[in-house]
Write a protein that holds these residues in place. Structure first.
Motif, mmCIF file in Angstrom:
data_model
loop_
_atom_site.group_PDB
_atom_site.id
_atom_site.type_symbol
_atom_site.label_atom_id
_atom_site.label_comp_id
_atom_site.label_asym_id
_atom_site.label_seq_id
_atom_site.Cartn_x
_atom_site.Cartn_y
_atom_site.Cartn_z
ATOM 1 N N MET A 138 0.909 -1.271 0.068
ATOM 2 C CA MET A 138 -0.083 0.149 0.007
ATOM 3 C C MET A 138 0.954 1.223 -0.012
ATOM 4 N N SER A 139 1.976 1.281 0.849
ATOM 5 C CA SER A 139 2.749 2.598 0.632
ATOM 6 C C SER A 139 3.612 2.532 -0.854
ATOM 7 N N ALA A 140 3.783 1.605 -1.459
ATOM 8 C CA ALA A 140 4.051 1.755 -2.949
ATOM 9 C C ALA A 140 3.045 2.509 -3.674
ATOM 10 N N VAL A 141 1.790 1.976 -3.618
ATOM 11 C CA VAL A 141 0.603 2.390 -4.284
ATOM 12 C C VAL A 141 0.440 4.078 -3.992
ATOM 13 N N ARG A 142 0.855 4.308 -2.739
ATOM 14 C CA ARG A 142 0.768 5.579 -2.082
ATOM 15 C C ARG A 142 1.742 6.672 -2.638
ATOM 16 N N TRP A 143 2.907 6.080 -2.804
ATOM 17 C CA TRP A 143 4.097 6.949 -3.507
ATOM 18 C C TRP A 143 3.804 7.096 -4.738
ATOM 19 N N LEU A 144 3.547 5.952 -5.547
ATOM 20 C CA LEU A 144 3.223 6.295 -7.069
ATOM 21 C C LEU A 144 1.948 7.074 -7.353
ATOM 22 N N SER A 145 1.080 7.129 -6.334
ATOM 23 C CA SER A 145 0.110 7.818 -6.540
ATOM 24 C C SER A 145 0.233 9.442 -6.502
ATOM 25 N N HIS A 146 1.161 9.864 -5.732
ATOM 26 C CA HIS A 146 1.587 11.069 -5.471
ATOM 27 C C HIS A 146 1.843 11.907 -6.776
ATOM 28 N N ASN A 147 2.547 11.311 -7.724
ATOM 29 C CA ASN A 147 3.002 12.041 -9.026
ATOM 30 C C ASN A 147 3.004 10.848 -10.247
ATOM 31 N N PRO B 37 -3.501 -15.278 0.658
ATOM 32 C CA PRO B 37 -4.021 -15.631 -0.825
ATOM 33 C C PRO B 37 -5.177 -14.758 -1.255
ATOM 34 N N PRO B 38 -6.248 -14.374 -0.211
ATOM 35 C CA PRO B 38 -7.443 -13.627 -0.700
ATOM 36 C C PRO B 38 -6.963 -12.223 -1.072
ATOM 37 N N PHE B 39 -5.934 -11.668 -0.493
ATOM 38 C CA PHE B 39 -5.682 -10.425 -1.021
ATOM 39 C C PHE B 39 -4.748 -10.576 -2.204
ATOM 40 N N PHE C 179 -7.478 -9.042 4.765
ATOM 41 C CA PHE C 179 -6.603 -8.043 4.186
ATOM 42 C C PHE C 179 -7.596 -6.634 4.451
ATOM 43 N N PHE C 180 -6.824 -5.574 4.215
ATOM 44 C CA PHE C 180 -7.519 -4.291 4.316
ATOM 45 C C PHE C 180 -7.227 -3.650 3.107
ATOM 46 N N THR C 181 -8.324 -2.566 2.964
ATOM 47 C CA THR C 181 -8.446 -1.851 1.656
ATOM 48 C C THR C 181 -7.300 -0.774 1.555
ATOM 49 N N TYR C 182 -7.247 -0.047 0.400
ATOM 50 C CA TYR C 182 -6.228 0.923 0.352
ATOM 51 C C TYR C 182 -6.912 2.315 1.157
ATOM 52 N N GLN C 183 -8.395 2.411 1.057
ATOM 53 C CA GLN C 183 -8.834 3.297 1.876
ATOM 54 C C GLN C 183 -8.670 3.048 3.279
ATOM 55 N N PHE D 246 -6.004 2.142 4.567
ATOM 56 C CA PHE D 246 -4.845 2.260 4.731
ATOM 57 C C PHE D 246 -4.595 3.814 4.719
ATOM 58 N N LEU D 247 -5.309 4.681 4.037
ATOM 59 C CA LEU D 247 -5.127 5.916 3.717
ATOM 60 C C LEU D 247 -5.881 6.566 5.105
ATOM 61 N N ASN D 248 -6.844 5.878 5.666
ATOM 62 C CA ASN D 248 -7.299 6.582 6.915
ATOM 63 C C ASN D 248 -6.544 6.190 8.064
ATOM 64 N N TYR D 249 -5.695 5.328 8.149
ATOM 65 C CA TYR D 249 -4.902 5.061 9.144
ATOM 66 C C TYR D 249 -3.603 6.001 9.011
ATOM 67 N N LEU D 250 -3.176 6.372 7.692
ATOM 68 C CA LEU D 250 -2.137 7.331 7.553
ATOM 69 C C LEU D 250 -2.809 8.746 7.936
ATOM 70 N N GLU D 251 -3.724 9.136 7.708
ATOM 71 C CA GLU D 251 -4.674 10.175 8.225
ATOM 72 C C GLU D 251 -4.529 10.347 9.624
ATOM 73 N N SER D 252 -4.925 9.280 10.266
ATOM 74 C CA SER D 252 -5.087 9.295 11.893
ATOM 75 C C SER D 252 -3.497 9.393 12.428
ATOM 76 N N LEU D 253 -2.597 9.041 11.932
ATOM 77 C CA LEU D 253 -1.171 9.399 12.251
ATOM 78 C C LEU D 253 -0.670 10.625 12.149
ATOM 79 N N HIS D 254 -1.360 11.450 11.040
ATOM 80 C CA HIS D 254 -1.174 12.944 10.758
ATOM 81 C C HIS D 254 -1.714 13.501 12.039
ATOM 82 N N ASP D 255 -3.095 13.191 12.222
ATOM 83 C CA ASP D 255 -3.870 13.866 13.342
ATOM 84 C C ASP D 255 -3.818 13.470 14.767
#
Length: 134
Positions: free
Chosen positions: A1-10, A32-34, A112-116, A118-127
């Protein structure tokens, strides 16, 4: 998910590094399900582009064979069937009580968890402040 986040930036500039970056992902440590989820179509341009890449498809498919065989304890017989395959080194786990989808090492890793999420968790770290600062 971190790689997707980095690639998404630009994405327009970073997509050229996508396959090289995804080679660093230890797909064999994902449940395997993921991996099945990654093999499907995705509704976001970037995640779909990543998952539809021939190189990423190959990495995910090999990982799926490995993780599926591991479930049935067949991995010794599978290694020789997968060209240029090296079993991954197990990751080192951390525990963060703020992470809603976290599971303790040895816990049920098949979910497994979704990309969203993961993004929510990153946001919680910022907050939030680190425990040492509170």
């Amino acid at each position: 998910m971190s790689a997707v986040r980095w690639l998404s930036h630009n994405w327009p500039k970073r997509k050229a590094q996508m396959e090289k970056l995804m080679e660093c992902v230890r797909f064999c440590l994902l449940p395997p399900p993921f991996l099945r989820f990654l093999q499907g179509e995705h509704n976001t341009l970037i995640l779909n582009s990543i998952c539809q890449s021939a190189k990423v498809k190959e990495l995910v498919n090999k990982a799926f064979v490995y993780t599926s065989s591991e479930l049935y304890e067949l991995n010794q017989n599978i290694y020789h069937m997968l060209k240029e395959f090296h079993p991954p080194e197990q990751r080192k786990w951390i525990v963060d009580k703020r992470c809603a989808y976290h599971r303790h090492p040895g816990g049920h890793q098949g979910q497994f968890f979704t990309y969203q999420q993961f993004l929510n968790y990153l946001e919680s770290l910022h907050d939030s402040l680190p425990e040492q600062c509170s």
